[in-house]
Each structure stands twice: as structure tokens, then as C-alpha cells.
Design a protein around this motif. Sequence first.
Motif, mmCIF file in Angstrom:
data_model
loop_
_atom_site.group_PDB
_atom_site.id
_atom_site.type_symbol
_atom_site.label_atom_id
_atom_site.label_comp_id
_atom_site.label_asym_id
_atom_site.label_seq_id
_atom_site.Cartn_x
_atom_site.Cartn_y
_atom_site.Cartn_z
ATOM 1 N N UNK B 157 0.986 -1.027 -0.191
ATOM 2 C CA UNK B 157 -0.431 0.258 -0.041
ATOM 3 C C UNK B 157 0.963 1.213 -0.183
ATOM 4 N N UNK B 158 2.229 1.125 0.786
ATOM 5 C CA UNK B 158 2.909 2.846 0.785
ATOM 6 C C UNK B 158 4.400 2.356 1.029
ATOM 7 N N UNK B 159 4.645 1.756 -0.765
ATOM 8 C CA UNK B 159 5.799 1.305 -1.093
ATOM 9 C C UNK B 159 7.414 1.642 -0.361
ATOM 10 N N UNK B 160 7.476 3.162 0.428
ATOM 11 C CA UNK B 160 8.147 3.853 0.715
ATOM 12 C C UNK B 160 9.073 3.367 2.253
ATOM 13 N N UNK B 161 8.257 3.300 2.635
ATOM 14 C CA UNK B 161 8.472 2.114 4.373
ATOM 15 C C UNK B 161 8.862 1.394 4.468
ATOM 16 N N UNK B 162 9.695 1.456 4.822
ATOM 17 C CA UNK B 162 10.993 0.393 5.445
ATOM 18 C C UNK B 162 10.300 -0.661 6.584
ATOM 19 N N UNK B 163 10.002 -1.909 5.896
ATOM 20 C CA UNK B 163 9.048 -2.689 6.114
ATOM 21 C C UNK B 163 9.860 -4.240 7.156
ATOM 22 N N UNK B 164 11.357 -3.603 6.909
ATOM 23 C CA UNK B 164 13.176 -4.377 7.553
ATOM 24 C C UNK B 164 12.305 -5.029 9.260
ATOM 25 N N UNK B 165 12.964 -6.039 9.013
ATOM 26 C CA UNK B 165 12.168 -6.578 10.426
ATOM 27 C C UNK B 165 13.323 -6.310 11.716
ATOM 28 N N UNK B 166 14.402 -5.767 11.241
ATOM 29 C CA UNK B 166 16.072 -5.580 11.722
ATOM 30 C C UNK B 166 16.094 -4.197 12.331
ATOM 31 N N UNK B 167 14.825 -3.323 12.198
ATOM 32 C CA UNK B 167 14.869 -1.640 12.445
ATOM 33 C C UNK B 167 14.395 -1.664 14.648
ATOM 34 N N UNK B 168 14.731 -0.854 14.519
ATOM 35 C CA UNK B 168 14.379 -0.543 15.952
ATOM 36 C C UNK B 168 13.068 -1.389 16.231
ATOM 37 N N UNK B 169 12.200 -0.290 15.937
ATOM 38 C CA UNK B 169 10.479 -0.521 15.268
ATOM 39 C C UNK B 169 9.990 -0.900 14.676
#
Lengths: 91, 417
Positions: B157-169
Motif C-alpha cells: 500500500x505504501x512502498x516507501x516504508x521500511x518494513x525490514x524486521x531489523x529496525x528498532x521498531x
Amino acid sequence: MFLINCPYCGERDQSEFVSGGEAHIARPKQPTELNDDQWAEYLFMRKNIKGIQFERWNHAHGCRKWFNVARDTSNDKIEKIYKMGEQPPKL
Amino acid sequence: MKNKYSIFSLIKNAFSNHENWQRAWRDPEPKKEYDAVIVGGGGHGLATAYYLAKKHNLTNIAVVEKGWIGGGNTGRNTTIIRSNYLWDASAGLYDHALKIWEGLSQELNYNVMFSQRGVMNLAHNLQDVRDLKRRTHANRLNGIDAVWLETDEVKKFCPIINTSQDIRYPVLGGTLQRRAGTARHDAVAWGYARGADEMGVDIIQNCEVKGIKRNGDSVEGLETTKGFIKTKKIGVVAAGHSSVIANMAGLKLPLESKPLQALVSEPVKPIIDTVVMSNAVHAYVSQSDKGELVIGAGTDSYVSYTQKGSFNIVEETLKAILELYPIFSRMKMLRQWGGIVDICPDASPIISKTSIKGLYFNCGWGTGGFKATPGSGDLFAHTIANDEPHKLNAAFNINRFVSGDLVDEHGAAAVAH
């Protein structure tokens, strides 16, 4: 954005402190004897003054002590800092 | 009679270099007496006047504004509109507003640029996931469109979001309300002002209220910088300054006024076509039609009327924005500002009569009043005209702080509003 002169640590950035809201609201000695209006007055009603307001502040990221501040909420200028238990100054 | 705005009027006025447009509203001096006076010429106040005139035939009324109309929080918010609130009372209130938004441009003959681009709320931990799923179910039971999205659907839905599971939140999912979106905030104030003015409402700018005259338990009028105005009904819609007006009448409200900040970036090409909010990291972002990123920050923790907030709040918000949207790392912010928001202990508004006859308050919208503008005006007009609340705002009375029947949306709604 302002500085607060902690009475125990000296002048520090406001971001080190947490505001505890309006000062001199005494917890009722016998809460069970209060009616709903009095309890609401104690719990929720606030003066929310535009001008000089007496507030509690806590140096959360420092000595963690509480103290009172007389601050002008229209320009964030601190008029007076005084310790817990002291009477509000006449300004 | 106002000329109708249309493509033809636009073409016609183009031939005279747009120099002959009719005035959108008059600039009258106050009369000696009105049937009702609204204090505060923001969106909510102007909408109240509009619906008082339109639905309740009260046209001998005035709106007094200490600055210029729409110059307060109406012009300072991040223009987000949604109705995905948890509790039934809130859902009823905000969805009433959303339904009016859907036909507002046509009704006012004024383009409020209402854009149903969707609002997505992100979950960053297991409790967020549980809370947001619960809210989605509650919304659907109340007939409000809301869906739960898994992480891959959020990314789609919003491709620019960082959905990596490695980020802090990390992003663990989110909710989406497709009917939600944004509108042009100034246009809302101007559209309601033009509509109210056409029906005879006096909009009096640069007129600050200095006192409220009482006769025992009822109001008699207002002391203003333009003289005394006699009236039996006063509707106060003064946002951050509600307590100041209340103090003039000898009332205390359960409000604290705090600075809330927002900022916009330099304009860029379209990059984000929806509104994304995150409660846990406290960042929300959308893109204006001019191309600027519109970013909302949090409130300061202390009472202040200064209309400016602390830098550390902006810093926290931008950190969160950068983690979620690494693509924005080299954007420059153009402007930053603050507004004073009046926050209730339960983060729900007050649209209510008071213990003083003829004195009504519409306040406590906190950080999320813009979305409710049309509904708030409609319901407050009903309350003033009938001296009784509409069933949709009955729960938002001032007595709930005595009875304990709070509408606790703090943390329960999608984000800090």
C-alpha cells in the motif's frame, strides 16, 4: 524550549525535566468524605492559566527531585523556583 | 447573494485578470445585540455559525475572532481526517463528521479539496497489533470501514516504508481506513465563512473577548475590544484559549493547553499518496498537493500558550520518520510551527452546556480537532439552538468528569490523534 535552574543541580535544558502540572493541589485528607463534584474538582479541573502559573517539575533525567516553578505560560519565562512544601511566592 | 463558483466564473474572471471577484465575506462592525455570539473564528466556530443559520434559522448571530479567521489551529494542523476511533461515542461523533466531509465541497460551493487517500496506522509491537486489531473490529461493528493489513500488505500500500524486521521498531502490520484522508484546512474556514456570511452572520475579526458579563446564573453579553455586545447565548470555540475564556465567566475546565508542533519539507514530486501514522514511534506523514511532506510531531509535556514547541520533540519525530522512510534522509524541512491544543484528561472533546445558562463550550479537541470540524459545528449548533445536546454529542458533556463516565480515547484511538 527553555532552561530550568534546578535547585539541586543548576541550570539545565528543559528536556531533562518532566512537568508535573499545576502545583498546590493538595490531595484530600479524607477522599471518602468528598462528593462527586469535589472529587472531580481535585482530580480533573485545572486553572490552565495564561500568565504566571505555579507548577511542579521533576528533574527526571538528573537528580529526580521535585520542586516548584512559577512560570509565565504566555512566554515560558520562569519567574521563581522554590522547593516543595514552600508557599507560592507573591509575584 | 453570492455568485456561484464554477468553471464558468473562473473563465469569466480570467478575462479581467481576476480583479473583479466578489468579496467572499463582509467586514462588519458589531451590532449592539445578537441572538447568539460564537467566540472563535476557526473552522469549528465558523461551522457552528453556518449550521446555526442554515439548520436552526438563527441568522442574527456573530462570530468574534481576536485575530483573523482560520489563523489559529485551523491553519496549523496537519489536515488529517479519519473516524477510526475505538469507543461507540467517538465513532459516532467522528464518522458523523466524515460523512459531512464527503459532500462538503458541493454543499458549500467551495472546494475544500477533500481527498480520501486513506489513513494507515502502523503497529510496531505485539501490544500494538492486539490494540489495532481490536480497534478494527470495533470500527466494523460501528459501520466504519477499517481493515487490518499484514506487513507485506503495508509495504504494497505504501512502498516507501521500511518494513525490514531489523529496525528498532519493525512494522508488524497496520490498519487502513480508506474513506479517511486529508482536506485543505484554510479552505474549510473560508468556505464556512462565505456560507455563513451569505446567510447574514456577522464575522467580526480583530475583536478580542475581554470579559463575559453575567447576571446571576445566566449570561448577558461580552466585553470585547470593539465594545460591549449584548447576547443571551455565547458559544465558546476557543481551542487552546478555552480556559482563558472560562476563567472570565468564573468557570474551571478540565483542560491543559500545550504546544503541538508540525513541520513541512521542501516540495518534491509525488512520493507518498496516503497518510501514514505511527503511534509507537510518534510520527505521521502525508504529502500536500504542493508536494511538501506534512509531518506531525508530538505535544510538549508542559502548559504553554507560546505557539512554539521544543526542538527535542521535533528531533524525536524526525528520527522516527527517517527510520521508517530512509528515502527522506536528504529532505530539507522548510517550516516548523506550533499551535496550542487544549487537552482533556480522557482525550475526548467537550461539546456541552455549562452550569451558566446561555454559556456553551466546544473545546478539549486536543491534538485532533480538524477532522471533526463539520460534525463539531453541526452538533454544537444543535446544542446551542435547542439548549440540549444532540444524541451524538450527549456523551461529550462536561458532567462526565463528575459522573466518571469518561470517553477514554487516550491510547485507545489510532494515534495521539
